[in-house]
Design an enzyme around this catalytic site. Structure first.
Site, PDB file in Angstrom:
ATOM      1  N   LYS A 268       1.784   1.956  -5.069  1.00 37.06           N
ATOM      2  CA  LYS A 268       2.412   1.496  -6.297  1.00 37.06           C
ATOM      3  C   LYS A 268       1.396   2.293  -7.177  1.00 37.06           C
ATOM      4  O   LYS A 268       2.511   2.632  -8.967  1.00 37.06           O
ATOM      5  CB  LYS A 268       2.099   0.072  -6.052  1.00 37.06           C
ATOM      6  CG  LYS A 268       2.813  -0.307  -4.860  1.00 37.06           C
ATOM      7  CD  LYS A 268       3.594  -1.730  -4.512  1.00 37.06           C
ATOM      8  CE  LYS A 268       2.197  -2.576  -4.472  1.00 37.06           C
ATOM      9  NZ  LYS A 268       2.343  -2.179  -2.746  1.00 37.06           N
TER      10      LYS A 268
ATOM     11  N   GLY B 182      -4.186  -4.229  -3.889  1.00 32.64           N
ATOM     12  CA  GLY B 182      -5.360  -3.631  -4.289  1.00 32.64           C
ATOM     13  C   GLY B 182      -4.772  -2.151  -4.675  1.00 32.64           C
ATOM     14  O   GLY B 182      -4.156  -1.289  -3.386  1.00 32.64           O
ATOM     15  N   HIS B 183      -4.658  -1.728  -5.653  1.00 36.45           N
ATOM     16  CA  HIS B 183      -4.047   0.188  -6.234  1.00 36.45           C
ATOM     17  C   HIS B 183      -4.786   0.560  -6.547  1.00 36.45           C
ATOM     18  O   HIS B 183      -5.460  -0.124  -7.777  1.00 36.45           O
ATOM     19  CB  HIS B 183      -2.913  -1.121  -7.757  1.00 36.45           C
ATOM     20  CG  HIS B 183      -2.545  -1.620  -7.100  1.00 36.45           C
ATOM     21  ND1 HIS B 183      -1.290  -3.111  -7.624  1.00 36.45           N
ATOM     22  CD2 HIS B 183      -1.937  -2.462  -5.863  1.00 36.45           C
ATOM     23  CE1 HIS B 183      -0.378  -3.606  -7.741  1.00 36.45           C
ATOM     24  NE2 HIS B 183      -0.718  -3.732  -5.563  1.00 36.45           N
TER      25      HIS B 183
ATOM     26  N   GLN C 174       1.344  -6.128  -3.307  1.00 32.32           N
ATOM     27  CA  GLN C 174       2.432  -6.094  -1.561  1.00 32.32           C
ATOM     28  C   GLN C 174       3.784  -5.647  -1.456  1.00 32.32           C
ATOM     29  O   GLN C 174       3.516  -4.303  -1.960  1.00 32.32           O
ATOM     30  CB  GLN C 174       2.549  -7.717  -1.413  1.00 32.32           C
ATOM     31  CG  GLN C 174       0.992  -8.600  -1.053  1.00 32.32           C
ATOM     32  CD  GLN C 174       0.808  -9.143  -2.364  1.00 32.32           C
ATOM     33  OE1 GLN C 174       1.408  -9.518  -3.511  1.00 32.32           O
ATOM     34  NE2 GLN C 174      -0.236  -8.479  -2.740  1.00 32.32           N
TER      35      GLN C 174
ATOM     36  N   ASP D 139       1.227  -0.881  -0.136  1.00 32.18           N
ATOM     37  CA  ASP D 139      -0.055  -0.115   0.269  1.00 32.18           C
ATOM     38  C   ASP D 139       0.496   1.789  -0.012  1.00 32.18           C
ATOM     39  O   ASP D 139       0.662   2.400   0.390  1.00 32.18           O
ATOM     40  CB  ASP D 139      -1.221   0.164   1.346  1.00 32.18           C
ATOM     41  CG  ASP D 139      -1.318  -1.259   1.153  1.00 32.18           C
ATOM     42  OD1 ASP D 139      -2.413  -1.641  -0.056  1.00 32.18           O
ATOM     43  OD2 ASP D 139      -2.137  -1.306   2.295  1.00 32.18           O
TER      44      ASP D 139
END
Ligand code: GDP
Ligand code: IMO
Ligand code: MG
Length: 428
Positions: free
Chosen positions: A16, A40-41, A223, A13
């Site tokens: 990225k 979750g991007h 990650q 988080d």
């Protein structure tokens, strides 16, 4: 050759998604090589916010090829939902390619993820419950089902039948859970197979050919380094290799095809899930960062644990990734702090240590040694150049650069594309 690997330098988080989208404006290909929809991007364009989980973050550029590589664990249900949402928002998903070698996540993986977490009790990892760990377990045990198997009705039915029988024994006998339904899974997955068939390809060939053609290729890490199964804070990690080397196996390229390794790091530290965290601020400071940085998980909505920047960890991360540059994110979140701290070493008993320890017992005994820098109060969210930043913000960035020994080429001062200060080019 023009390749850039983007890796999370901390516990995930770090931003990225924002940087991949930003650099994707110049890229021809974006490649995911590990993890799955535990990621979750977030990409913010104007007033729109996209939360991407399996679909690579280059998707907002219609010409860019977006590859889901062989090292990814692929949840067809999650993927199709994401594609449907993107299409509904007018985003074309035509240029997605899924590796025929990627392993497939099944409902029994999610059930086992959930049940094994519950069985760990106080020692739970805090997984995203997406079935990631159990799917990688099957892969390593050599009983996993790959996309190429799913594409072949006969092979698929034989393999999945065996798996469901075995998994139901585990679910019922070990965890006393509710078994999964074989016919339902077969029917559903045969439908998924038809829907994803147009996207399936040998992505190792595409990636190689594009690199050889001198196209710009971005590798999208999911990650973060400290969540790496080998180099992270084991066992409080994910089940894949989020470090730069993960892309050699996860997308099928040779290590000599990686030119630039851009580590994405927050100007502070966060972690979601359990495990030791030396610079954690479980107090007003942490609360202030959480509110200012909106630190709640993109995938699970959980509040993220917050703390000061840890240069010991970043130095470790820079080393194991071969980091050549850093993007320092969310610097705006630190605006308004009178004093800002950087952890420069750990105190362990009467010793001072500078290397990130392997043992969690040792790590949990480490006390942070801080250096304190003066803060700034000016709003920096509109800064376009490094020189426009308040002097104290510049000093903070430069001190991080000095401590980690890697140039900070990008400074991010807000979630939007326009809130990105580029100090040096990333693609050669
Ligand atoms: P990822 O998993 O590494 O892609 O990061 P996430 O998207 O899960 O979390 C990063 C969050 O920070 C997202 O909500 C982004 O929109 C947001 N973000 C990224 N860069 C910045 C920044 O420079 N400032 C602020 N305030 N938010 C940012
Ligand atoms: P992005 O790509 C932050 C964490 C989980 C848990 C551990 C194991 O958005 O940075 P898993 O479901 O993978 O078995 O969970 O890893 N985790 C993440 N934390 N960002 C992520 O992805 C994460 N993906 C997994 O919270 O601690
Ligand atoms: Mg995220």
């Amino acid at each position: 050759m023009s390749t850039v690997v983007i890796v999370g330098a901390q516990w995930g988080d770090e931003g990225k998604g924002k940087i991949i989208d930003f650099l994707a404006a110049q890229a021809d290909v974006v490649v995911r090589g590990q993890g799955g929809n535990n990621a979750g991007h977030t990409v913010v364009v104007g007033d729109k916010k996209y939360a991407l989980h399996l679909v690579p973050s280059g998707i907002l550029y219609p010409e860019t090829i977006n590859i889901i590589g062989n090292g990814v664990v692929f949840d067809p249900e999650g993927f199709l939902k994401e594609v449907q949402q993107l299409e509904a928002e007018g985003v074309s998903t035509e240029n997605i390619k899924i590796s025929d070698r990627a392993h497939v996540i099944f409902p029994y993986h999610k059930v086992i993820d959930e049940l094994s977490e519950a069985a760990r009790g106080a020692k739970k990892i805090g997984t995203t419950k997406k079935g990631i760990g159990p799917c990688y377990m099957d892969k390593v045990e050599r009983s996993g089902i790959r996309i190429c198997d799913l594409m072949d009705r006969e092979v698929f039915i034989e393999k999945v039948t065996q798996q469901i029988e075995k998994k139901n024994e585990i679910i019922e006998k070990i965890y006393k859970g509710k078994s999964v339904n074989k016919e339902e899974i077969i029917e559903k997955y045969l439908e998924y197979a038809d829907k994803i068939r147009p996207y399936v390809d040998d992505t190792t060939v595409i990636v190689y050919d594009e690199i050889i053609k001198d196209k710009k290729v971005l590798f999208e890490g999911a990650q973060g380094t400290l969540l790496d199964i080998d180099l992270g804070t084991y066992p409080y990690v994910t089940s894949s290799h989020p470090i730069s080397g993960g892309f050699t196996v996860g997308s099928g390229i040779g290590p000599n095809m990686i030119e630039e390794v851009l580590g994405i790091a927050k100007a502070y530290t966060t972690r979601v899930g359990k495990g030791p965290f030396v610079t954690e601020q479980d107090n007003e400071t942490g609360d202030k960062i959480r509110v200012a940085g909106n630190e709640f998980g993109t995938t699970t909505g959980r509040p993220r644990r917050c703390g000061w920047f840890d240069a010991v960890m970043l130095k470790y991360s820079a080393r194991v990734n071969g980091m050549t540059s850093i993007a320092l994110m969310l610097l705006d979140v630190l605006t308004g702090f009178d004093k800002i701290r950087i952890c420069t070493a750990y105190r362990l008993g009467d010793k001072e240590i500078h290397n990130f320890p392997a043992s969690l017992k040792t790590l949990s005994q480490c006390e942070p040694i801080y250096e304190e820098l003066d803060g700034w109060t000016e709003d920096i969210t509109g800064a376009k150049t490094f020189e426009e930043l308040p002097v104290n913000a510049q000093k903070y960035v430069k001190r991080i650069e000095e401590l980690v020994g890697v140039p900070v080429k990008i400074v991010s001062v807000g979630p939007k594309r326009s809130q990105t200060i580029v100090r040096d080019k990333i693609f050669k």
